[in-house]
Design a protein around this motif. Structure first.
Motif, PDB file in Angstrom:
ATOM      1  N   GLN A   1       0.812  -1.218   0.000  1.00 47.28           N
ATOM      2  CA  GLN A   1       0.000   0.000   0.000  1.00 47.28           C
ATOM      3  C   GLN A   1       0.844   1.266   0.000  1.00 47.28           C
ATOM      4  O   GLN A   1       0.338   2.354  -0.284  1.00 47.28           O
ATOM      5  CB  GLN A   1      -0.919  -0.005   1.217  1.00 47.28           C
ATOM      6  N   LYS A   2       2.134   1.147   0.334  1.00 50.79           N
ATOM      7  CA  LYS A   2       3.011   2.307   0.379  1.00 50.79           C
ATOM      8  C   LYS A   2       3.609   2.645  -0.986  1.00 50.79           C
ATOM      9  O   LYS A   2       4.038   3.785  -1.220  1.00 50.79           O
ATOM     10  CB  LYS A   2       4.151   2.053   1.376  1.00 50.79           C
ATOM     11  N   VAL A   3       3.644   1.677  -1.861  1.00 52.12           N
ATOM     12  CA  VAL A   3       4.284   1.868  -3.170  1.00 52.12           C
ATOM     13  C   VAL A   3       3.306   2.514  -4.135  1.00 52.12           C
ATOM     14  O   VAL A   3       2.114   2.182  -4.156  1.00 52.12           O
ATOM     15  CB  VAL A   3       4.775   0.517  -3.732  1.00 52.12           C
ATOM     16  N   GLN A   4       3.817   3.436  -4.938  1.00 53.95           N
ATOM     17  CA  GLN A   4       2.988   4.121  -5.922  1.00 53.95           C
ATOM     18  C   GLN A   4       2.457   3.132  -6.966  1.00 53.95           C
ATOM     19  O   GLN A   4       3.170   2.242  -7.426  1.00 53.95           O
ATOM     20  CB  GLN A   4       3.799   5.217  -6.611  1.00 53.95           C
ATOM     21  N   VAL A   5       1.204   3.285  -7.324  1.00 53.52           N
ATOM     22  CA  VAL A   5       0.572   2.405  -8.299  1.00 53.52           C
ATOM     23  C   VAL A   5       1.282   2.524  -9.651  1.00 53.52           C
ATOM     24  O   VAL A   5       1.553   3.620 -10.136  1.00 53.52           O
ATOM     25  CB  VAL A   5      -0.925   2.754  -8.452  1.00 53.52           C
ATOM     26  N   GLY A   6       1.604   1.368 -10.250  1.00 53.28           N
ATOM     27  CA  GLY A   6       2.260   1.357 -11.553  1.00 53.28           C
ATOM     28  C   GLY A   6       3.765   1.464 -11.513  1.00 53.28           C
ATOM     29  O   GLY A   6       4.394   1.577 -12.573  1.00 53.28           O
ATOM     30  N   ASN A   7       4.370   1.418 -10.325  1.00 52.05           N
ATOM     31  CA  ASN A   7       5.827   1.514 -10.228  1.00 52.05           C
ATOM     32  C   ASN A   7       6.468   0.334 -10.954  1.00 52.05           C
ATOM     33  O   ASN A   7       6.167  -0.831 -10.673  1.00 52.05           O
ATOM     34  CB  ASN A   7       6.246   1.530  -8.759  1.00 52.05           C
ATOM     35  N   GLY A   8       7.385   0.603 -11.871  1.00 56.44           N
ATOM     36  CA  GLY A   8       7.991  -0.437 -12.688  1.00 56.44           C
ATOM     37  C   GLY A   8       8.858  -1.399 -11.899  1.00 56.44           C
ATOM     38  O   GLY A   8       8.851  -2.617 -12.150  1.00 56.44           O
ATOM     39  N   LYS A   9       9.621  -0.873 -10.951  1.00 53.23           N
ATOM     40  CA  LYS A   9      10.489  -1.739 -10.145  1.00 53.23           C
ATOM     41  C   LYS A   9       9.655  -2.696  -9.294  1.00 53.23           C
ATOM     42  O   LYS A   9      10.031  -3.860  -9.093  1.00 53.23           O
ATOM     43  CB  LYS A   9      11.404  -0.890  -9.259  1.00 53.23           C
TER      44      LYS A   9
END
Length: 327
Positions: free
Chosen positions: A158-166
């Motif tokens: 839930q902390k990671v931005q949506v769509g982050n490639g990594k």
């Protein structure tokens, strides 16, 4: 140098399917081994690096064994002690230091407070520091790495931005790990795994431009075909052998006279101790009354596998083992 194909450093960075590489074969390998045996020392050293051959393997004396096929890749060393560690460190360092999605304290507290299953109670992830991430070295065992990867999406997802490639690339690697180490596999498993590996390696090159693919990323390419030939990847890894070896590594020996006898005695006493419950009765995890077998010839024996007689004679040995363990 890959023992399955003739991949070069350049090929590893731009080819992600096994069919794109020239395979090794038994006849070609035997021919090269024979040629190298007649070379000078300098010539042997040069062609050894070019061909990836150091000497004639004793396994060549066994009929119908192709070393390029039968020497399988190990999913444990490729994934849990290789690719997972490197990619996890690169990703977490980017999330914590550059993107600042969360802090290292939040990560460690969340992992510590997570309600783990009793099945992984002994394989909980260890504390992670920023220095570990910077050096791409984590103080984790193979079992704790698998636990960490299964838990991490629930902890920081839930902390990671949506769509982050990594993050997407790392989720692909988790799927690859679960499929490659699964105790069950079909032809569909190998096909899906091949597509996941291709997509992951292609995404990794795009997301981590300063970190080239390692040889273990290439070894991963051969695992789908390996599963088709020899069955589930769980049967190919060496984790159980490493776990058994850990017992001997953790013992601090003071006397090295006839060390083989000392190690075997300590191991057998340990196994006897494990096969007893607290009340002195046999543990059904190891021995039980057994299934009914017809047409079985009776054998006279002072010990009964179905009763407690087997353990009466080894209780003293178990007590001795506990004494040795405490001392």
């Amino acid at each position: 140098m890959c023992r399955t194909c003739h991949a070069s450093k350049t090929d590893i960075q731009r080819k992600y399917l096994e069919g794109q590489f020239q395979k090794r074969n038994a006849a070609d390998h035997l021919e090269k081994v024979t040629l190298m045996e007649g070379l000078s020392k300098a010539g042997f050293k040069y062609w050894s690096k070019q061909w990836g051959i150091n000497l004639r393997s004793p396994l060549l004396e066994i009929e119908d064994i192709d070393l390029s096929v039968c020497l399988v890749q190990d999913p444990m060393h490729i994934l849990t002690e290789g690719l997972l560690v490197k990619e996890l460190c690169l990703m977490l360092y980017d999330f914590i230091v550059f993107k600042r999605y969360f802090t290292i304290s939040f990560l460690n507290n969340a992992l510590n407070d997570f309600s783990h299953s009793y099945l992984v109670e002994k394989n909980k992830p260890e504390v992670i520091s920023v220095d570990m991430l910077l050096n791409c070295r984590l103080n984790q065992t193979s079992a704790s790495m698998i636990t960490l990867c299964c838990v991490l999406p629930l902890v920081i997802g839930q902390k990671v931005q949506v769509g982050n490639g990594k993050w997407k690339t790392f989720l692909l690697l988790i799927q690859i790990t679960l499929l490659a180490t699964s105790p069950y596999a079909t032809d569909d498993t190998a096909s899906v795994l091949e597509q996941l590996i291709y997509t992951h390696n292609d995404n990794f090159i795009s997301e981590y431009t300063k970190s080239p693919l390692t040889p273990k990323s290439h070894y991963l390419v051969h695992i789908p075909k390996q599963i088709q030939r020899f069955g589930p990847g769980r049967n190919h890894w060496v984790m159980r052998f490493e776990g058994k070896h850990l017992f001997f590594k953790n013992i601090k020996w003071k006397c090295f006279k006839n060390i083989a006898l000392s190690m075997s005695m300590r191991h057998q006493l340990w196994m006897c101790w494990r096969q007893l419950r607290v009340n002195g009765k046999c543990s059904e995890n190891f021995l039980y009354s057994g299934d009914s077998i017809a047409n079985m010839e009776a054998v006279d024996s002072p010990l009964s596998l179905s009763g407690e007689g087997l353990f009466k004679d080894i209780k003293l040995a178990c007590v001795f083992f506990v004494y040795c363990k405490r001392s």
